[in-house]
Design an enzyme around this catalytic site. Structure first.
Site, PDB file in Angstrom:
ATOM      1  N   SER A 261       0.839  -1.197   0.000  1.00  0.00           N
ATOM      2  CA  SER A 261       0.000   0.000   0.000  1.00  0.00           C
ATOM      3  C   SER A 261       0.872   1.245   0.000  1.00  0.00           C
ATOM      4  CB  SER A 261      -0.886   0.011   1.239  1.00  0.00           C
ATOM      5  OG  SER A 261      -0.088   0.297   2.378  1.00  0.00           O
ATOM      6  N   LYS A 262       0.206   2.372  -0.202  1.00  0.00           N
ATOM      7  CA  LYS A 262       0.917   3.644  -0.209  1.00  0.00           C
ATOM      8  C   LYS A 262       1.587   3.868   1.150  1.00  0.00           C
ATOM      9  CE  LYS A 262      -0.209   8.549  -0.284  1.00  0.00           C
ATOM     10  NZ  LYS A 262       1.145   8.880   0.139  1.00  0.00           N
TER      11      LYS A 262
END
Ligand code: GLU
Length: 508
Positions: A261-262
Site C-alpha cells: 500500500s501507499k
C-alpha cells in the site's frame, strides 16, 4: 494463437497510477509486442464521483516515461474509439436496452434507504433470485406501474438478471479453470438513470467486446468480476469472442505480509507511484520513481520481475529482451514481494550503462544545487569524474557525495581516519611529499604514481601510512577512487595546496 492479440490497459482516473497498475500495463505491453498485437489504453471514467483532475494526464505521462507505447487510445486514436468511457454513453445505453428487450436485465426502483432496510432485516442480504421478487422492480411490479414511475422521473437502476445454480467457468491462463457458482453472484447494477451512465461492469465488458480484446490481463483483485464478464458475453451472444483471462498476482509488502500500500512506501521510504503526484484536493505530495532518481529502464526491469521470471537466472533485461522472453507460463500465481532494495540494485546496474557524457549532463543540476557552477568545469572533466565514482552510487544525486572533493577542498577531516592514519611523524612526511610533488613535471596519474611510490620505496617508508595520510589531506577522508587519478584531475597546484592545508589543519 489464431486470433489477433489485442490487449487493453483500462485504468480509472481516480488518482495517481499505483506501481501495481504500472506492472499490469507493462505485462499487457510485453504480451502485445511479443505477439505482434495491439495495446489499447482505455480510460474508465464512468464513476464521476471518483474522478480526479489530472489523473488521466498522469497515466499518459507515466506510461510514456517508461516506454510503454500505446497503439490505440484517447491520444493515439484508433478504429474502435472513443477510448474514454464518458464519451461512449450512447453505446452503453443501446446495450442496456438490448439486455432489457431480451429479458436479460430488469429495472429496479429500490432507493438506498429501502436497500439499507432490507439489509438490516435479512442477514447476508443479496439482491438475487432468492430476493428479487420481494423488491421494487420490473419483475415484481406490473408493467404499467413501471412505466408510470419512469415517466414520473423516478430514479432507477438496471440490474443484470443472474440465473441461479449455474457453474460459471473462467478460463485463466495463469490460474487454470476457475469455477464459480452463480448463486454467489448478485444481480449487478449495470446502469444508473440518475447520471445516465453505466457502471464499471457493463462499460468494461461492452468495451472489451467492441474493441475486440483478445486477452484481459489485469490484477488479481478483478478476478471476482470475471464470471460477470463471462455471463454478460453470453447474454449478448458474444461467447465465441470471449477473451482469455489473465489475473496477475498481487504485489505484496516487502515482508510479504499483505498487499503493498501507499502507507508501506511512506513508512519504509520508497515510492509506490511512477511519477511524483500532487493531490489536487489535499495538496499532499507523493513521491515518484522518476523524481527519486530512477531510470525508467531500471523501473521496467524491476517491475517485470515482480511476478514473472525468464525461467533462468537472468536479471538484467532491456525492454526488447523482455518482449522476447515474456511468457505467461512463467508468471506466478502467488503474490510477489516488493523488494525495494532490489529496485535500487537495478538502478545501480542501469546507471553504469549510461554514457558518461550523458550522466555528466544529469549531474550538472545536482552540482548547481550544491553551489558549484558546472560551467567552471569542462564537460570532459565532469564526465571523467562521473566515470571514476559511478560504480559507488545507486542514484545520480549520490554522485555528489562521492565526488565533492573534486570540486571543493575538504574543510573537515574524518575523525576516525585522522585517529588511525595521522601519526606523529605524518606532518614531516607530508612536507617531504610536497617537495616530491613540486618536482613532478608530468602530473598525469601514471607518472605521479611512479614518482611518489618510488620515493616511498626508496626511503623505506610505510606505504599505507603515507598514502592514507596523503588521501586524507586531499579528500578529507580515506575513501574515493584511485589516488593519482584524483590528483591528476585536481592538478598539481591544488594537490600541493591541499597537502599543505592538511599539515596546518589536521591536529590529532
Ligand atoms: N477500471 C479498472 C481499473 O481501474 C479496470 C479493471 C480491468 O482491467 O478490467 O483497474
Amino acid at each position: 494463437m489464431n486470433r489477433e492479440v489485442r490487449v487493453r490497459f483500462a485504468p480509472s482516473p481516480t488518482g495517481p497510477l499505483h506501481i501495481g497498475g504500472v506492472r499490469t500495463a507493462l505485462y499487457n505491453y510485453l504480451f502485445a509486442r511479443q505477439h505482434g498485437g495491439k495495446m489499447i489504453l482505455r480510460i474508465e471514467d464512468t464513476d464521476s464521483q471518483r474522478f480526479v483532475p489530472g489523473a488521466e494526464d498522469y497515466i499518459n505521462e507515466s506510461l510514456a516515461w517508461l516506454g510503454i507505447e500505446i497503439d490505440e487510445g484517447v491520444r493515439q486514436g484508433g478504429e474502435y474509439g472513443p477510448y474514454k468511457q464518458s464519451e461512449r454513453r450512447d453505446i452503453y445505453r443501446q446495450h442496456v436496452k438490448t439486455l432489457l428487450d431480451n429479458g436479460k436485465a430488469y429495472i429496479a426502483f429500490d432507493t438506498p434507504e429501502e436497500l439499507e432496510a432490507k439489509r438490516a432485516e435479512v442477514a447476508n442480504f443479496q439482491y438475487d433470485a432468492s430476493t428479487r421478487m420481494s423488491m421494487r422492480n420490473s419483475l415484481s411490479m406490473p408493467a404499467d406501474e413501471v412505466q408510470r414511475l419512469i415517466d414520473a422521473g423516478e430514479k432507477y437502476v438496471v440490474r443484470f438478471l443472474i440465473e441461479p445454480g449455474r457453474d460459471v467457468v473462467v478460463n485463466d491462463l495463469i490460474r487454470g479453470k476457475v469455477t464459480i457458482n452463480s448463486n454467489v453472484l448478485d444481480d449487478k447494477v449495470l446502469y444508473k438513470s440518475a447520471d445516465d451512465l453505466p457502471t464499471y461492469h457493463l462499460a468494461n465488458i461492452v468495451d472489451d467486446h467492441m474493441m475486440k480484446v483478445s486477452h484481459v490481463i489485469r490484477g488479481e483483485e478483478w478476478l471476482p468480476s470475471a464470471p460477470l464478464h463471462v455471463l454478460l458475453y453470453e447474454a449478448f451472444g458474444w461467447t465465441e469472442t470471449m477473451p482469455e483471462f489473465v489475473h496477475l498476482p498481487l504485489l505484496l509488502k516487502p515482508d510479504g505480509k499483505g498487499k503493498l500500500s501507499k502507507r508501506d512506501g511512506d513508512r519504509l521510504g520508497f515510492p509506490v507511484f511512477p511519477l511524483e503526484w500532487h493531490d489536487p484536493k489535499s495538496g499532499e505530495i507523493s513521491s515518484g520513481y522518476r523524481e527519486a532518481g530512477y531510470l525508467p529502464q531500471a523501473v521496467v526491469n524491476f517491475l517485470a520481475l515482480l511476478g514473472w521470471n525468464p525461467g533462468d537466472d537472468t536479471e538484467i533485461m532491456s525492454m526488447t529482451d523482455l518482449i522476447e522472453k515474456f511468457s505467461l507460463d512463467h508468471c506466478s500465481k502467488s503474490g510477489a514481494k516488493f523488494d525495494f532494495e532490489k529496485g535500487k540494485w537495478f538502478n545501480h546496474k542501469y546507471l553504469q550503462e549510461v554514457d558518461n557524457t550523458q550522466l555528466a549532463e544529469m549531474f550538472k543540476p545536482i552540482l548547481a544545487e550544491n553551489g558549484i557552477n558546472p560551467a567552471d568545469f569542462s564537460d570532459e572533466q565532469i564526465a571523467r569524474i562521473v566515470e571514476m565514482v559511478k560504480g559507488r552510487v545507486n542514484f545520480v544525486k549520490d554522485l555528489w557525495e562521492q565526488s565533492r572533493f573534486f570540486f571543493v577542498q575538504p574543510t573537515e577531516y574524518d575523525e576516525k581516519s585522522v585517529k588511525k592514519r595521522w601519526k606523529e611523524d605524518t606532518p614531516a612526511l607530508m612536507s617531504e611529499l610536497i617537495e616530491v610533488l613540486k618536482n613532478i613535471e608530468d602530473f598525469s596519474s601514471a607518472s605521479t604514481e611512479a614518482i611518489v611510490l618510488g620515493w616511498i620505496t626508496d626511503k623505506g617508508y610505510h606505504m599505507g601510512n603515507v598514502m592514507n595520510a596523503f588521501r586524507l589531506t586531499v579528500v578529507g577522508e580515506c575513501k574515493g577512487p584511485h589516488m593519482f587519478d584524483i590528483t591528476e584531475m585536481i592538478g598539481k597546484e591544488e594537490t600541493i595546496t591541499r597537502v599543505q592545508l592538511g599539515i596546518e589543519r589536521i591536529i590529532k
